[in-house]
Design a protein around this motif. Sequence first.
Motif, PDB file in Angstrom:
ATOM      1  N   SER A  79       0.832  -1.199   0.000  1.00  0.00           N
ATOM      2  CA  SER A  79       0.000   0.000   0.000  1.00  0.00           C
ATOM      3  C   SER A  79       0.864   1.246   0.000  1.00  0.00           C
ATOM      4  CB  SER A  79      -0.893   0.028   1.233  1.00  0.00           C
ATOM      5  OG  SER A  79      -1.643  -1.131   1.314  1.00  0.00           O
ATOM      6  N   ALA A  80       1.914   1.202   0.808  1.00  0.00           N
ATOM      7  CA  ALA A  80       2.756   2.391   0.938  1.00  0.00           C
ATOM      8  C   ALA A  80       3.430   2.714  -0.387  1.00  0.00           C
ATOM      9  CB  ALA A  80       3.796   2.176   2.029  1.00  0.00           C
ATOM     10  N   TRP A  81       3.857   1.677  -1.117  1.00  0.00           N
ATOM     11  CA  TRP A  81       4.513   1.910  -2.406  1.00  0.00           C
ATOM     12  C   TRP A  81       3.551   2.635  -3.355  1.00  0.00           C
ATOM     13  CZ3 TRP A  81       9.358   1.563  -4.223  1.00  0.00           C
ATOM     14  CH2 TRP A  81       9.531   1.627  -5.606  1.00  0.00           C
ATOM     15  N   PHE A  82       2.313   2.133  -3.420  1.00  0.00           N
ATOM     16  CA  PHE A  82       1.371   2.760  -4.336  1.00  0.00           C
ATOM     17  C   PHE A  82       0.921   4.128  -3.822  1.00  0.00           C
ATOM     18  CE2 PHE A  82       1.480  -1.367  -6.236  1.00  0.00           C
ATOM     19  CZ  PHE A  82       1.273  -1.106  -7.577  1.00  0.00           C
ATOM     20  N   LEU A  83       0.971   4.298  -2.494  1.00  0.00           N
ATOM     21  CA  LEU A  83       0.709   5.632  -1.934  1.00  0.00           C
ATOM     22  C   LEU A  83       1.788   6.603  -2.420  1.00  0.00           C
ATOM     23  CD1 LEU A  83      -1.420   6.766  -0.025  1.00  0.00           C
ATOM     24  CD2 LEU A  83       0.177   6.491   1.851  1.00  0.00           C
ATOM     25  N   LEU A  84       3.013   6.089  -2.487  1.00  0.00           N
ATOM     26  CA  LEU A  84       4.102   6.917  -3.004  1.00  0.00           C
ATOM     27  C   LEU A  84       3.854   7.267  -4.474  1.00  0.00           C
ATOM     28  CD1 LEU A  84       6.855   8.106  -2.288  1.00  0.00           C
ATOM     29  CD2 LEU A  84       7.903   6.007  -3.099  1.00  0.00           C
ATOM     30  N   MET A 116      -8.847   7.506  -3.682  1.00  0.00           N
ATOM     31  CA  MET A 116      -7.690   6.677  -4.039  1.00  0.00           C
ATOM     32  C   MET A 116      -6.907   6.294  -2.782  1.00  0.00           C
ATOM     33  SD  MET A 116      -6.253   7.964  -7.680  1.00  0.00           S
ATOM     34  CE  MET A 116      -6.292   9.717  -7.590  1.00  0.00           C
ATOM     35  N   VAL A 117      -6.775   7.233  -1.858  1.00  0.00           N
ATOM     36  CA  VAL A 117      -6.083   6.905  -0.605  1.00  0.00           C
ATOM     37  C   VAL A 117      -6.849   5.810   0.135  1.00  0.00           C
ATOM     38  CG1 VAL A 117      -5.316   7.809   1.612  1.00  0.00           C
ATOM     39  CG2 VAL A 117      -5.108   9.199  -0.430  1.00  0.00           C
ATOM     40  N   LEU A 118      -8.184   5.909   0.116  1.00  0.00           N
ATOM     41  CA  LEU A 118      -8.999   4.921   0.826  1.00  0.00           C
ATOM     42  C   LEU A 118      -8.774   3.526   0.253  1.00  0.00           C
ATOM     43  CD1 LEU A 118     -11.073   4.708   3.068  1.00  0.00           C
ATOM     44  CD2 LEU A 118     -12.861   4.861   1.351  1.00  0.00           C
TER      45      LEU A 118
END
Lengths: 320, 665, 223
Positions: free
Chosen positions: B74-79, B113-115
């Motif tokens: 998740s964090a990678w795609f958040l980046l 998108m964050v959700l």
Amino acid sequence: MMATFLALLTQILHAALILAAAPLVVGGVRWVKARLLGRRGPHPLQPLRDLLKLLRKRPVLADGSSVVTRATPYVALAATLLAALLVPGFAQGMALAPVADLILIAGLLALARMALALAGHDAGTAFGGLGAAREMTFAAFAEPALLASVLVLAVLAGSSNLDAIAALFREGSLGIRVSLLFVLLALMAVALAENARVPVDNPATHLELTMVHEAMLLDASGRHLALWEAQAALKLTVWLALLAAIFLPFGAAPVGAGPIAWVVGAVLWAAKMALLAVALAVFETSIAKMRVFRVPEFLGAALLLALLAAALVFITTGLA
Amino acid sequence: MLTLLGLGLLALAVLAGLGAAGLGRRLVPLGAAAVAAVLGAVAMATLALGPVEEAALALGPPWGPALVALDALSAWFLLVLAVVALPAALFAAATGPSSRAEAAAFPLFLAAMVLVLLAADAFTLLLGFEAMSLASWALVAARHPSGRGRRAARLYFGFAAFSGLCLIAGFALLSAPGMGFSEMRAAPPEGWRGTLALVLILLGAGSKAGLLPFHLWLPLAHPAAATPVSALMSGAMVKIALYVLVRALFDLAGAAQPGWWGAPLVVLGAATALWGAIRANVETDIKAILACSTLENVGLITLALGLALVFRGADLAPLAALALSAALLHALVHAGFKGLLFLVAGAVAEQAGSRDPDRLGGLIHRMPWVAGLAMLGAASAAALPPFSGFASEWLVLQALIQSWRVAELPVQLLSAAALVTAGMALALAAAAMLRFVGLVFLGRPRTPRAAGALDVTGLMRAALVVAGAVCAALALLAAPALGLAGGIVTGLLGEGAAPPIAGLDLMLGEAGARYAPWAVTALLAGLALALWYGLHRKGAPEPRRSPAWDCGFLPPPPDLPFGDPLTQPSAAGAAQPIRRALGGLALAQREAHHPAAPGSATPARLRVEARDHGFVALLWPLGRLRRLAGHQAERLRGLPLSAYLALALGTLVLLLALLAWGAVA
Amino acid sequence: MTGPGDIAYDVAHLLGGAMLLVGFVMLGQRRIGALIAALAAQGVLLALAAFWQGHVQAAPQLYLTGLIALLAKGIAIPLVLHRLAGELPPPLRTEAPGRMGAGLVLGVGLVGLAMLVVVPATTGAGALARVDLSMALSILLLGALMMVTRRSALAHVAGLLTIENGLILAAVGVAGMPLVVELSAGGLVLVVALIAGVFARQMRERFASLDPGVLDRHRGEGR
């Protein structure tokens, strides 16, 4: 320490050798072609003389051109130079050998091609854009053919590192492979297209509607033109050296083998390059130029050939 | 961390409220930019420090609380999201929203998108996904009350609904043991259930990401939105769809799935890549060129994901790590350069007044900032070393080349074909980028408006520079960036797997191939500078200006200071060789040639109509089917009363029978 | 067992691969003259392959097969076809443009298919036999593809001969195949019959070309 020094030394020698070879290769091919056609032909050193003369001349920039025209020749020649440094010549295991990846070499040549195409667009002329569009179309077929060839070589050698491939082939433990024959043919077709040689493009033409490579350089002059000419010559030399390194690998000296082996390697390398250059000249005189829209078929055939080679190499390695 | 993200979401909601109220035209996007920066920081921190544990929210559906978590994936795609969202929001602040609906939907789009990325149960994920679709549709539709844009929005809505339905069904299959991700992981689907889940997830996430044959909406809808929204849709939203794909196929479906699961991904990915690359070469709207290039990149990422699945099935963990790393890095890199390129296109449309290359040209003289950044982005998109696209595409190609190590002939043949297709797509992408830069920024201006364009300033320039800086940093720091993804690779593929990096280089362990971005950059720069210095050391003559020679054309007359624009290549002309050689693969084309009458001075005209095969093969039959169904439904109105009653009774009986069957089974 | 690096394997493999390559050349060749030249080359390669196998397997009957292949396929049939092609009007000596690319792509697909079929089906056989068989099947399929995609009768004959070349290559490559001689002789009879057929068809085409109805049917060919 010693090994690093030797690797660096051979790298520098290789750079000097390939730079010296570049104008000779172009001049030599022209000379042999002229002889085959029954003309006397210019001296083989003529390209070098042209280059030196062009370097002294004042460049003329087209009105619409921008900084792109002035910067791209340096980018293109630098990229081609780096590719030349990566291709093994008389020696193997030079300083840059660990990064001599075939995909990187293809990428560097693509960078040079892109720079050339940008320069073609920059003056805002009809022929420049036309040449750029055609060049990129040819690349769309040449690049996958090159990649499929890399695949075959990587399957045989275990890596896409050109130095490793050349070293393995030098040992000659592979026997005769049909797939290598196919790859050779595919790579030769790609080399002809990339270097704008005869069935694809005519390096001597200035007939507007058929030219591709020259069309992008119509508005280059002075030192810019000199750089472009040098880039084209160096690119041809790189391709011939690449073919020599893969398919005529015998005689190349490992870095640690000492100066005598180096000299032998250098002499053999010069002989291989001369052989390939003569072969190119003979081929060019014996074939007619294709229509532009036939070229994708020609390169597509090369692509399929390389793919076929991949299929064959899969079953032979799977079975042996 | 989660608290911080929760605050971010809350802030976005507040901003949406402000936007809806018509307040803070500048404030809303600037706030969104701040939130995006926070998202990026949180993502980097999570990747560096380790995942955040699952937490239950106080609110949620009736059957339980909504679960959120932030693991490495998740964090990678958040980046990835933050990389696009930050410059896009800055750009939005520079231009300002065109309407209140747009101002409100923009923060909501981000929040949705964050959700999706935060969700740790199926319901929250789907909720976020649907909200994302709806918000982005609203952003497209708000700009186009009627006309072609509206039709694009309607098409987009149809595909989004289809994708949502497929995803709901797919997650329903996966979440048989429970809605939470941890429960789903504990009992992965098997047999036909697993296969069906694969198909449904692939259809759902694939049609949102633009995979063939559900790509039709993408080149229409992405350019129709406002520029920052286009950047977000192309750079981030398709990645969210791919995130769902990775989450479902790699994580939730368990590690024991067979290797052939990768095959459809490889096939669809390669086909989409080639398709998008071909279409990018014939489009005549600069934003549509970029949207089609997004198709190409989505295809490459999917291809790499498929390879990772194949390798995982064959127990080749290092190769699976290579392929997965390639997909992850390319997702990040593509977000970087595609965000930049869309903002460049927006800046051109804003400053030079058109998105049609035939009305632009020569902008490098008037807009040096934009032109320079455009070339940076284009070089990355064209996968030229040493720019950022090359690093990730080098990994993709290496993964394809190494796939012969799977000792099965069908896999080898498939990957050889995929390698050739991907190679062709890469070369075509370079051609498309050349056409984009060459027509828009080089040459002579084709209209007075283009000749008088002004360079970007202030916030807009800042947005472009931020995006460009990310792009440039990724070129040099590809390996350290990939190092951050180590947690994902080990998490999804087991302890033995690690990204193929060695220090600052990308390196394949056993194969020994190596790409050193720093060395290549330094050598290239060094050689170019040495050449320049060598030629200028002895006082080289300064260049002189003169009219272009162009094989002996006349200099332009005084009434046409830039010359006749028709003597420059047009968008259609620059596309012609590729269209003629390869266009037929993706497009149904019709050419009509109208030569000038002998002796007349009118120009000859060539009319080309090109339409995606997808319209002919998929959409039009669907339309006919819908009309047919409509006619059938009309006939129901003429039924007698008893027939209506029978229909109602029949439905009831059918439902009861279904219930009884379920109870027995 | 023979494998890569062994001269017996290498040469046989090379000859088979060269035949396959020539098959592709034929598939992509528009001009009838060049097509016939390629066919002759394939015949000579087949003869060489038979000679080589005769040498390796110490089987004298394979020399006979090779001799038949050399005389019939390498020399006689190409000469006859060449003469036939020479009688054609120039426009008919080339195939219509286009379609070649698709044909070549299909050809590569067929080669892949042949490999996928042969390799699992011949588990237990030697590496040489497996590779040889897959190449032979590929050549055979290429010939069939040529017959499907081409319009010209001469190209059809070339395709049929390619099929037969593939068959004989398969028969030659497998050790201790007693039927080889008969097979090649049978093939020869077949070819002779075919050439007669083409002759007839050629003549019919000449006469029919005066008929506007037939011209209509041929309209797609000129472009």
